[in-house]
Design an enzyme around this catalytic site. Structure first.
Site, PDB file in Angstrom:
ATOM      1  N   GLU A   1       0.818  -1.213   0.000  1.00 49.66           N
ATOM      2  CA  GLU A   1       0.000   0.000   0.000  1.00 49.66           C
ATOM      3  C   GLU A   1       0.850   1.260   0.000  1.00 49.66           C
ATOM      4  OE1 GLU A   1      -3.006   0.347  -0.681  1.00 49.66           O
ATOM      5  OE2 GLU A   1      -3.430  -1.786  -0.712  1.00 49.66           O
TER       6      GLU A   1
ATOM      7  N   GLN B   1       0.192   6.796  -5.192  1.00 48.56           N
ATOM      8  CA  GLN B   1       0.498   7.614  -6.375  1.00 48.56           C
ATOM      9  C   GLN B   1       1.463   6.913  -7.330  1.00 48.56           C
ATOM     10  OE1 GLN B   1      -0.850  11.270  -6.648  1.00 48.56           O
ATOM     11  NE2 GLN B   1      -2.160   9.719  -5.753  1.00 48.56           N
ATOM     12  N   THR B   2       1.418   5.589  -7.346  1.00 47.15           N
ATOM     13  CA  THR B   2       2.374   4.827  -8.147  1.00 47.15           C
ATOM     14  C   THR B   2       1.638   3.663  -8.802  1.00 47.15           C
ATOM     15  OG1 THR B   2       4.038   5.398  -6.489  1.00 47.15           O
ATOM     16  CG2 THR B   2       4.634   3.708  -8.097  1.00 47.15           C
TER      17      THR B   2
ATOM     18  N   CYS C   1     -25.583   3.278 -12.050  1.00 45.72           N
ATOM     19  CA  CYS C   1     -24.651   4.384 -12.288  1.00 45.72           C
ATOM     20  C   CYS C   1     -25.386   5.598 -12.852  1.00 45.72           C
ATOM     21  CB  CYS C   1     -23.554   3.941 -13.258  1.00 45.72           C
ATOM     22  SG  CYS C   1     -22.275   5.183 -13.523  1.00 45.72           S
TER      23      CYS C   1
ATOM     24  N   GLY D   1      10.427   7.119  -6.291  1.00 46.40           N
ATOM     25  CA  GLY D   1       9.872   8.444  -6.040  1.00 46.40           C
ATOM     26  C   GLY D   1       9.227   8.606  -4.681  1.00 46.40           C
TER      27      GLY D   1
END
Length: 382
Positions: free
Chosen positions: A54, A59-60, A230, A98
């Site tokens: 996690e 962001q990866t 939806c 990063g």
DNA sequence: AAACCGTGGAC
DNA sequence: TGTCCAAGGTT
């Protein structure tokens, strides 16, 4: 279709009725059995592996994480092994991934778990969120994936999915919308179903649906099990929901760096807290002010910081590198020392090129290091 | 609230 | 080739 609730004012109205939630979750679970993803950190029930994955996945992308995850687990198979490691070793395994504060926080959290939690993961969201690097999403992910707690999650995939299901037209970043999405997530994950699947599988199925069908551009509604539920689909707004704020503009920057050679060693500098790439090592590197001469900048800065006078060669290579809102052009030089004292600082170190592999370098530092090694092979008599 | 923190793949 | 974007957290 917010309907008039006949219930007491003490419980707030839900976005969806119990019946609708159950029908949606049944369709989701059926879809997941065939189309859910199988990933290296899944179906192990090990909170340590869930946690590592996690953090890496923040962001990866999944494809970027997989090789890092395998290497990391091989080096640190257990929580005690990670806690006992040197931070430099953790950063070395993080090199290139990063957001390096993730690695520093990971190491700090491992030590905190050993000293304050008896080496075991808490299963409560609040206790998990108190650990460095673990925020609301990651705490919910660990609690639900590893402990099957009915903990809500909202991240990029589910955020997009929920926004479309609810037909939320407003900017996703606003606190009002975020609060709505978190409430909806909790509503779904706490719904009792007749299926045996628990909160962990439900959350993973929600994420997989967002990741594989309910994608940012051109969502695959034709194969989606949730179109009946939806609102964005119903109103044909899949391509304008979710609405996101505009991105900041890119700024061009010129940096200059230098490989200073002395007796077979090169001078490296460890980047300091508060700097970009804090904790990583790099060749001395400076931003060139507009209209300044890169070589003058190098000469003056190295003299000021290291007390070394240099004989600087011509530019030998350059790298282009995007970082956040900057597009950096990095000019690379080599140099030798003419006069000056030995550097006396923990931030500076003379390193043999064959030892570069033992240091966590910035991405461009690694590229330049590889270039130097290749150049040495080309010109072995230098 | 808004800025900061990285990188590489997809299109 | 440039733009968008990713299993966010911290300050």
């Amino acid at each position: 279709m917010p309907r008039i609730s006949s219930r007491s004012a003490a419980s707030s109205a839900t976005e969806w009725s119990l019946q609708k939630r159950r029908a949606f979750l049944a369709a989701l679970i059926e879809w997941n059995a065939e189309h859910g993803r199988h990933l290296p950190w899944r179906a192990c029930g090990d909170p340590y592996r869930v946690w590592i994955s996690e953090i890496m996945l923040q962001q990866t992308t999944v494809t970027a994480v997989i090789p890092y995850f395998e290497r990391f687990l091989a080096a640190f198979p257990t929580l005690p092994a990670l806690a006992a490691a040197e931070e430099s070793q953790v950063l070395r395994l993080w090199e290139g991934l990063g957001y390096y504060s993730r690695a520093r926080n990971l190491h700090a959290a491992a030590q905190k778990l050993m000293t304050e939690h008896d080496g075991r993961f808490p299963r409560e969201v609040a206790a998990l969120q108190a650990l460095p690097g673990i925020g609301r999403y990651t705490a919910g992910a660990i609690a639900s994936f590893a402990f099957n707690e009915p903990a809500a999650i909202v991240e990029a995939n589910t955020q997009r999915l929920y926004a479309r299901l609810l037909g939320e037209p407003r900017d996703l970043k606003t606190t009002a919308v975020q609060q709505r999405l978190w409430n909806f997530a909790a509503e779904l994950v706490t719904t009792k179903t007749t299926e045996p699947q628990g909160p962990g599988e439900i959350n993973q199925a929600l994420m997989d649906l967002g990741a594989t069908l309910c994608t940012p551009t051109s969502p695959d509604c034709a194969h989606c099990p949730a179109t009946r539920y939806c609102l964005a689909y119903e109103t044909e707004q899949q391509n304008i929901i979710p609405r996101l704020p505009p991105r900041p503009q890119l700024t061009d920057v010129i940096d200059v760096t230098v490989a200073i050679e002395q007796q077979g060693c090169y001078l490296l500098r460890q980047r300091q807290p508060g700097e970009r790439w804090a904790g990583l090592w790099d060749f001395p590197r400076y931003t060139v002010p507009t209209d300044a001469d890169p070589i003058d900048v190098l000469r003056q800065q190295v003299h000021e910081q290291c007390g070394l006078d240099l004989m600087i060669g011509p530019q030998v290579t350059q790298f282009k590198h995007g970082v956040t809102r900057y597009r950096i052009t990095l000019l690379c030089h080599t140099a030798t020392v003419t006069t000056g004292t030995i550097v006396e600082s923990e931030a500076f170190r003379w390193v043999l090129s064959e030892d570069f592999e033992n240091y966590a370098l910035s991405v461009t530092g690694r590229k330049f290091a590889d270039w130097l090694i290749a150049a040495r092979e080309r010109f072995p008599f230098d």
